[in-house]
Design an enzyme around this catalytic site. Structure first.
Site, PDB file in Angstrom:
ATOM      1  CG  HIS A   1      36.926   8.070 -50.654  1.00 37.93           C
ATOM      2  ND1 HIS A   1      35.544   8.191 -50.686  1.00 37.93           N
ATOM      3  CD2 HIS A   1      37.284   8.388 -49.374  1.00 37.93           C
ATOM      4  CE1 HIS A   1      35.099   8.550 -49.489  1.00 37.93           C
ATOM      5  NE2 HIS A   1      36.140   8.685 -48.676  1.00 37.93           N
TER       6      HIS A   1
ATOM      7  CD  GLU B   1      33.065   9.785 -42.186  1.00 36.96           C
ATOM      8  OE1 GLU B   1      32.702  10.886 -42.618  1.00 36.96           O
ATOM      9  OE2 GLU B   1      33.771   8.985 -42.842  1.00 36.96           O
ATOM     10  CD  GLU B   2      35.376   7.180 -45.337  1.00 34.22           C
ATOM     11  OE1 GLU B   2      34.509   7.645 -46.109  1.00 34.22           O
ATOM     12  OE2 GLU B   2      36.460   7.739 -45.144  1.00 34.22           O
TER      13      GLU B   2
END
Length: 1002
Positions: free
Chosen positions: A332, A233-234
């Site tokens: 993050h 996903e990232e």
């Protein structure tokens, strides 16, 4: 002092100050506590049958035990652990589940035979691959293309209405009513441990599996549930894109996406497709939601994305997006770990997911087609309000029509009964000698309120510009200091202006005029909100609709209050003939038969006239109602006498009325009720402050730390200024009755917070400035460049770079960032990376001598075709992510082994300038065929071939390395983590921490 307390809810300074201050304090404290404090998790590890919080917390600690981006060995370990964990959960909670290991050991997903009645089926998808593209930043610009090989884990929990069989292997259509998808991604970024993003989502789904498959079928869903643990996903929502290729993607019709964009805190439901699915979230124990965020995504104000986009746009599903959203500074970074979240946060997401998924899986609706646009928001985290947008639109239209008509009707009735004092200048009275004009001073106070609001609002907006000019990033670490400065400044300025105006021109109509001005301005705002509701389907202005409704009700009460006033004709009759002088509180003289009447010189010179004009009760102890110029300001009835032969009786009557008139205000105000102000204030304050306060805290919390991402510096300050005005407007019609104590206190608060906001250092160890790391190695020349990307203003980024030992003696070059708009990039020659195994240290061979071996490729051009075509073979060591960058856009491409896709899926309309390649295996060579140029031209074939020979395609082949778990692999990153100041956080700038590239020409 007796009169001061004679009416504890009267419209006098002490009750107004105490009551309104207590209400505001209670509401503000409740709002802030609700916003900051996460509801506590139950003490019992098993608060619900089938759920174990201790297990969930231990699972989270494992998942967040290291960086696990898709392009890392730790990612493979996390996936293997998940498969074992799923198998153990299903083995403990149910019997007969299907877990065919051959499926993921031999890449044979669709051939497995599944037990027809197995309550749960596990799919380890290592065959699905997908090719897709994305448009450029502008529609006229080329975009990029992605080829991705998925490694998703999918668990199908059979519903009681699904029936038996394995339709996904036989090509049959799924059950007609469909099912529910619940999704989380198990990869993290290369610089974050992924606790909130998205470890909590993963452990939540693990517990949901346990809950819905518990032995005894206590919680068995009616509709089947698909639990998707997606990987990638990232990087570009790759995992959700790969899910589109799996047969189970045809089964769900609704979804619940679990995400994270902070570190701990409360999980907010920030996006929803429609009213019907949103109602499923209503049963959450502690709902936290605002449709304002959904509108921000819809209008492109928020640029980041989640898997929600793939599920809605590509699969056509209807569903919800739930995520952690603050603190953004930890997003993050290495603080997205279990240490900086809590079991309370885990429970907040889990306790919302269980009833939401139960409601979606038990709903009898088919959820086909598109749902209705909705409005949704929570109240103190206890109740979720959900209704259709068209209901809000109908309410808005109704208010726009009914409110002004109602006020006009009441005003007309007041005029008919001769009690409309507003806008009333004078009243004609018949005297023996002719008509006499008695001035009513109904206009007094009309311009006070706009002056008050304009000056106070200008003050806070001016403060916003001042802080942005002198210390623009202070809001990053101290948002509540900025809030305190704005709130105290607006209140003090408003109070000071209102008191000055009230002293110069006191009026009993100040409150009514204030409400009329509010009604007028808020009606215009409501008109704009209504247009947005209709044309743009924007629901985020819901709080302004209720705000206007409150203002309308308060104004209606103020109008109705005027019925307690005497008729204007009766009041005018009480004014004495010309020989009795005029009342200075009216500030005028009456006009009779064309002659101006003034106080007689005889009366002015009488020795006892002073005593006669002295206000009643002068010898009493001063109270909060006492004028500051007690002996200079005359009371309302000092010179008024009714035309009654019995002078003593007239004086007694006048004195009784005089005691009911507030100092200096119009004489006719003696009959006004003293308590309606409280009802007006409560209407104006409670609901508007709650709704506006929740929106204000949510919005500012969402944006105040996005400055590190390149967002507008002015946005959080301007937002706080606007919300300050909206939050304090409810007290403004009553602020002229405030005592000086609280305003003076707030003045001191303002001075202190202003100084702090202008001089304090804007970042701290708890609110670290985020900077973005990347390292680029030119494998042709050996040039190795390290960059940090961060905010432009000031010398923060340069100072951070200069703090690193490797930059000593080097020139640090800073330019505008091409990756992140609004930021700058500072670069220097960096420490050599060791992402590819290098010669043994004992040989003394520097790492850079092995650069050429990191990546190998071959580009060959096909000449026997009418199309521009090249074949690219690409191989990178110790990586499974590479890309091909082109100097000019390509029109088509094919990757060997890729599933068939339409050309429009693979390449956007304006072409692609980059192909990103993601493999599920390490060290895999890619074989890519690329086309470019005008393929639809009508030029003859022979001439076309000649033109093709002259058209080349140049670019670079690039491979990425993203694994920073082992110290020494990326020394430049290790150095940054070790030596940057404590107020700095390191995040990744690109998909790869290190990029190695070589150029090619054709």
């Amino acid at each position: 002092m007796k009169r001061a307390f004679s009416n504890p809810i009267g419209f006098t300074p002490l009750p107004v100050t105490i009551i309104s201050s207590l209400v505001y304090t209670a509401l503000f404290v409740a709002l802030v506590v609700m916003h900051l404090v996460v509801p506590s998790a139950p003490r019992s590890p098993t608060p619900i049958s089938g759920v174990n919080l201790t297990e969930a917390w231990l699972d989270l600690q494992y998942i967040s035990g290291g960086f696990h981006p898709y392009n890392s060995r730790r990612n493979d370990e996390t996936r293997d652990w998940l498969l074992r964990r799923i198998e153990r959960i299903l083995a403990e909670s149910t019997r007969g589940f299907m877990f065919d290991r051959s499926r993921y050991l031999h890449d044979d997903l669709f051939r497995a035979s599944v037990a027809k009645q197995s309550p749960a089926v596990v799919f380890s998808d290592v065959t699905s691959n997908v090719t897709f593209s994305s448009e450029g930043k502008k529609l006229s610009e080329p975009g990029l293309s992605v080829y991705f090989e998925g490694t998703n884990i999918i668990v199908y929990i059979r519903g009681s209405e699904d029936g038996d069989g394995d339709w996904w292997t036989t090509g049959q259509e799924p059950p007609e009513k469909g099912g529910v998808l619940v999704n989380a991604h198990y990869d993290s970024v290369s610089t974050g441990y992924g606790a909130s993003d998205d470890g909590v989502g993963v452990v939540t789904i693990l517990q949901l599996m346990k809950y819905f498959t518990s032995e005894g079928h206590k919680h068995k869903p009616k509709k089947g549930i698909v639990a998707l643990f997606n990987n990638g996903e990232e990087d570009y929502l790759n995992g959700a894109q790969a899910f589109r290729k799996h047969p189970l993607s045809k089964f769900p019709k609704t979804f619940l996406n679990l995400e994270g964009a902070g570190a701990g805190g409360r999980a907010v439901m920030f996006r929803s497709t429609d009213t019907e699915v949103t109602k499923a979230y209503q049963k959450s124990e502690h709902p936290f939601a605002s449709v304002l965020s959904g509108d921000a995504f819809k209008r492109g104000i928020i640029k980041s994305e989640t898997d929600y986009r793939v599920f809605t746009e590509r699969l056509g599903l209807r569903g919800l997006d739930v995520a952690f959203f603050e603190p953004r500074a930890s997003y993050h970074t290495d603080r997205d770990d279990a240490k900086h979240t809590s079991i309370d946060s885990v429970w907040h997401m889990l306790s919302a997911a269980i009833p939401t998924l139960e409601a979606l899986s038990s709903d009898s609706q088919s959820f086909d087609g598109k749902g209705s646009d909705s409005v949704w928001f929570d109240l103190f985290g206890q109740i979720l309000a959900v209704f259709k947008l068209r209901i809000l639109f109908a309410l808005s239209i109704t208010l726009l029509i009914v409110a002004p008509l109602t006020l006009i009707i009441i005003g007309t009735v007041l005029y008919k009964v001769d009690k409309l004092y507003i806008f009333g200048r004078k009243k004609q009275v018949q005297r023996g000698e002719g008509d006499e004009s008695i001035l009513l001073h109904g206009w007094k106070g009309f311009f006070q309120y706009p002056l008050l609001v304009v000056l106070a609002s200008a003050a806070v907006i001016g403060l916003a510009f001042l802080v942005v000019k002198l210390n623009p990033y202070i809001v990053y670490s101290s948002p509540y200091a900025v809030w305190s400065m704005m709130l105290s400044a607006w209140f003090f300025v408003a109070w000071f202006v209102s008191c000055a105006a009230d002293f110069l021109r006191p009026s009993a109509l100040t409150r009514l005029y204030s409400l009329l001005w509010l009604s007028f301005v808020s009606w215009i705002i409501l008109l704009g909100v209504t247009v947005l509701e209709k044309r743009e389907n924007i629901a985020g202005g819901y709080f302004l609709v209720f705000y206007f409704a409150a203002i309308f009700l308060a104004t209606t009460i103020a109008f109705l209050e005027s019925f307690s006033l005497p008729r204007k004709s009766e009041d005018a009759e009480e004014v004495s003939p010309s020989d009795d002088g005029r009342n200075p509180s009216r500030g005028s003289q009456s006009i009779s038969s064309g002659q101006r009447l003034a106080r007689s010189s005889e009366e002015q010179q009488r020795p006892d006239n002073t005593n006669e004009e002295q206000p009643a009760g002068e010898d009493e102890e001063a109270t909060e109602t006492t004028s500051l110029l007690r002996h200079d300001r005359q009371t309302t009835f000092a010179h008024y006498r009714h035309q009654n032969p019995d002078t003593n009786e007239a004086e007694a009557i006048d004195e009784g009325k005089e005691r009911k008139v507030y100092l200096g205000e119009q004489a006719w105000s003696w009959s006004l009720l003293t308590w309606p102000w409280l009802l007006q204030f409560l209407l104006l304050s409670i609901i508007p402050i709650i709704l506006t306060g929740e929106v204000a805290l949510f919005f500012t919390s969402s944006v105040y730390q996005t400055l590190a991402d390149g967002s507008s510096v002015m946005l959080p300050y301007f937002a706080i200024a606007i919300f300050t005005i909206l939050l304090l407007i409810p007290v403004s019609p009553f602020i002229h009755r405030y005592t000086y104590h609280i305003p003076i206190f707030l003045l001191l608060v303002f001075i202190g917070t202003l100084i702090y906001n202008l001089v304090a250092f804007p970042f701290s160890a708890n609110n670290r400035l985020k900077v973005y790391f990347d390292q680029r190695v030119d494998l042709d020349t050996g040039i190795n460049t390290v960059s940090l990307t961060g905010i432009k203003d000031g010398s923060f980024l340069q100072d951070i770079a200069a703090s690193l030992p490797s930059t000593a003696g080097q020139e640090i070059v800073c330019i505008d960032s091409t990756l992140r708009t609004g930021l700058q990039q500072c670069s220097w020659h960096g420490l050599p990376p060791k992402v590819v195994p290098s010669p043994p240290p004992g040989l003394g061979i520097p790492p850079q001598f092995g650069y050429a071996d990191w990546l190998s490729f071959n580009v060959s051009r096909t000449t026997n075709t009418t199309r521009n075509e090249v074949h690219v073979t690409l191989f990178g060591k110790n990586t499974r992510a590479c890309k091909i960058e082109f100097d000019s856009p390509i029109s088509d491409f094919d990757v060997k082994g890729a599933a068939p896709e339409e050309r429009s899926e693979k390449v956007p309309k304006e072409g692609s300038k980059e192909i990103r390649l993601w493999s599920r295996t390490w060290g895999k060579p890619w074989h890519v065929r690329v086309h470019w140029g005008d393929e639809e031209s009508s030029i003859p074939v022979d001439m076309k071939k000649q033109q093709r020979k002259r058209q080349g395609l140049n670019g670079r082949v690039v491979c990425l390395w993203s694994d920073a778990n082992d110290s020494g692999v990326i020394p430049a990153l290790d150095e940054a983590w070790k030596f940057v100041p404590a107020w700095v956080a390191i995040s990744k700038a690109k998909d790869g921490l290190v990029e190695g590239s070589k150029s090619f020409l054709t």
